[in-house]
Design a protein around this motif. Structure first.
Motif, short mmCIF file in Angstrom:
data_model
loop_
_atom_site.label_atom_id
_atom_site.label_comp_id
_atom_site.label_asym_id
_atom_site.label_seq_id
_atom_site.Cartn_x
_atom_site.Cartn_y
_atom_site.Cartn_z
N THR A 1 5.63 -10.71 8.99
CA THR A 1 4.81 -11.16 7.88
C THR A 1 5.63 -11.03 6.59
N TYR A 2 5.50 -12.04 5.72
CA TYR A 2 6.33 -12.12 4.52
C TYR A 2 5.48 -11.96 3.26
N CYS A 3 6.13 -11.85 2.12
CA CYS A 3 5.45 -11.56 0.86
C CYS A 3 4.35 -12.58 0.58
N GLY A 4 3.16 -12.08 0.29
CA GLY A 4 2.05 -12.95 -0.06
C GLY A 4 1.30 -13.52 1.12
N ALA A 5 1.78 -13.29 2.34
CA ALA A 5 1.11 -13.82 3.53
C ALA A 5 -0.12 -12.99 3.86
N THR A 6 -1.09 -13.63 4.47
CA THR A 6 -2.29 -12.93 4.92
C THR A 6 -2.47 -13.16 6.41
N GLN A 7 -3.07 -12.20 7.08
CA GLN A 7 -3.31 -12.32 8.51
C GLN A 7 -4.46 -11.44 8.95
N ASN A 8 -5.12 -11.90 10.00
CA ASN A 8 -6.11 -11.06 10.65
C ASN A 8 -5.39 -10.07 11.56
N THR A 9 -6.12 -9.42 12.43
CA THR A 9 -5.55 -8.38 13.28
C THR A 9 -4.43 -8.91 14.16
N VAL A 10 -3.30 -8.22 14.12
CA VAL A 10 -2.17 -8.52 14.99
C VAL A 10 -1.78 -7.22 15.68
N PHE A 11 -1.65 -7.28 16.99
CA PHE A 11 -1.31 -6.09 17.76
C PHE A 11 0.14 -6.15 18.23
N GLY A 12 0.71 -4.97 18.46
CA GLY A 12 2.03 -4.89 19.04
C GLY A 12 3.11 -4.63 18.01
N THR A 13 4.24 -5.30 18.16
CA THR A 13 5.39 -5.10 17.29
C THR A 13 5.27 -6.02 16.08
N VAL A 14 5.01 -5.40 14.92
CA VAL A 14 4.78 -6.15 13.69
C VAL A 14 5.72 -5.64 12.61
N VAL A 15 6.39 -6.58 11.93
CA VAL A 15 7.32 -6.20 10.87
C VAL A 15 6.83 -6.81 9.56
N ASP A 16 6.59 -5.95 8.57
CA ASP A 16 6.30 -6.41 7.21
C ASP A 16 7.65 -6.52 6.50
N VAL A 17 8.14 -7.73 6.36
CA VAL A 17 9.49 -7.94 5.84
C VAL A 17 9.60 -7.46 4.40
N CYS A 18 8.58 -7.74 3.59
CA CYS A 18 8.62 -7.35 2.17
C CYS A 18 8.67 -5.84 2.00
N ALA A 19 7.90 -5.14 2.83
CA ALA A 19 7.85 -3.67 2.72
C ALA A 19 8.90 -3.01 3.60
N ASP A 20 9.62 -3.84 4.38
CA ASP A 20 10.63 -3.30 5.29
C ASP A 20 10.01 -2.23 6.17
N THR A 21 8.83 -2.59 6.75
CA THR A 21 8.07 -1.63 7.55
C THR A 21 7.81 -2.20 8.93
N LEU A 22 7.98 -1.37 9.94
CA LEU A 22 7.71 -1.75 11.33
C LEU A 22 6.44 -1.07 11.79
N PHE A 23 5.48 -1.84 12.32
CA PHE A 23 4.26 -1.30 12.92
C PHE A 23 4.36 -1.48 14.42
N GLU A 24 4.02 -0.45 15.16
CA GLU A 24 4.05 -0.53 16.62
C GLU A 24 2.67 -0.59 17.23
N SER A 25 1.64 -0.72 16.39
CA SER A 25 0.28 -0.82 16.91
C SER A 25 -0.47 -1.86 16.11
N GLY A 26 -1.75 -1.99 16.36
CA GLY A 26 -2.54 -2.98 15.65
C GLY A 26 -2.67 -2.64 14.18
N PHE A 27 -2.87 -3.66 13.34
CA PHE A 27 -3.08 -3.42 11.92
C PHE A 27 -3.88 -4.57 11.36
N GLU A 28 -4.40 -4.39 10.17
CA GLU A 28 -5.12 -5.47 9.49
C GLU A 28 -4.38 -5.82 8.22
#
Length: 308
Positions: free
Chosen positions: A281-308
């Motif tokens: 996900t990139y700066c300014g993007a919006t999304q509903n629930t995504v599970f699994g391996t998720v990378v917030d590129v702007c925050a340089d953050t890796l999520f390994e579980s679900g998030f909103e």
């Protein structure tokens, strides 16, 4: 007695332009489209539908006058690399036999509003191209439409739920109209949605869509909808600059595939990125629930579980 002057009344009727009459020219043997002998004496003109009969193969090697084309069961239409066939206004295109495109096939013209039918194997070979013009519709039903070349869809390309229909893309599809998948569609090539006309680009899939190592890019103003199974595998990539809307079903990002969301992922269901798949996900993007391996590129953050 008075003389009476006779009066003559002239009635002027408006001249109404009538559509041209369309006649049929049928093949009598296999041969080149431009050879009069193929048609028993005269090449089909711009007001004729060319009927290719069973056991006949008609090959387009030049750019004949615009005409219609009806391929009967057992018949074959081949558009060679040097050939170009444009279907005229008011003419038909239907395939119940075999169509092989190595050159260019143009279906419809602006404002024609025609619907063309494919019920049998239809292949666009490497270097070949199919153009569906604005307001024209091509329906693929009961058969397989295989693209190894280039499809430009400015109208309505439908893979309809009418028996067993499959749309296979190994080449390139530039969709600036409506691309509708109601049955089975696989992609190992490249699909772009809304690049030329961002107000019209719509890719709607209500059943199985599998991208096996292919690339899909949606641009601003384009919309993707999916109701059943959406699956990315074998290193497939999805670049979403528009709106990806899910209304039900199962959506998987697996096998080293990646989904890049630059704008919006919305809807009632979630995306699942696992088994080597990644959602970015990139700066300014919006999304509903995504599970699994998720990378917030702007925050340089890796999520390994679900998030909103």
């Amino acid at each position: 007695m008075r003389n009476r002057l006779s009066q003559t009344i002239f009635i002027v009727l408006p001249i109404v332009a009538m559509p041209p009459l369309v006649h049929a020219a049928a093949s009598v043997q296999s041969g080149d489209w431009a050879d009069p002998a193929t048609w028993g004496g005269a090449v089909p003109g711009s007001t004729e539908d060319a009927v290719i009969r069973a056991a006949h193969t008609v090959t387009v090697t030049t750019a004949p006058p615009r005409a219609g084309a009806q391929v009967n069961a057992g018949g074959t239409l081949v558009i060679a690399e040097t050939g170009r066939l444009e279907i005229c206004v008011g003419c038909i295109f239907s395939n119940s036999g075999t169509v092989e495109v190595g050159g260019e096939l143009v279906l419809g013209e602006d404002s024609s509003g025609a619907t063309y039918k494919n019920w049998a194997p239809f292949t666009i070979h490497p270097g070949g191209s199919l153009v569906v013009t604005r307001n024209a519709t091509l329906e693929n039903a009961l058969s397989t439409l295989t693209n190894d070349g280039h499809i430009t869809n400015n109208g309505f390309l439908k893979n309809v739920l009418n028996g067993s229909s499959t749309l296979i893309n190994h080449g390139t599809i530039d969709n600036n109209g409506i691309l509708l998948n109601d049955v089975e569609m696989t992609n190992t090539g490249t699909i772009t949605v809304g690049l030329v006309d961002i107000d019209l680009g719509l890719f709607s899939s209500s059943y199985h869509f599998v991208s096996e190592g292919g690339t899909v890019t949606t641009y601003p103003g384009s919309i993707w909808t999916s109701q059943e199974i959406f699956r990315m595998t074998n290193g497939a990539v999805f670049y979403n600059h528009g709106s990806f809307r899910t209304t039900g079903g199962i959506h998987h990002i697996v096998g080293n595939s990646s989904f890049h969301n630059y704008h919006e992922v919305a809807g009632a269901t979630s995306l699942s990125a696992y088994d080597g798949g990644t959602f970015y996900t990139y700066c300014g993007a919006t999304q509903n629930t995504v599970f699994g391996t998720v990378v917030d590129v702007c925050a340089d953050t890796l999520f390994e579980s679900g998030f909103e």
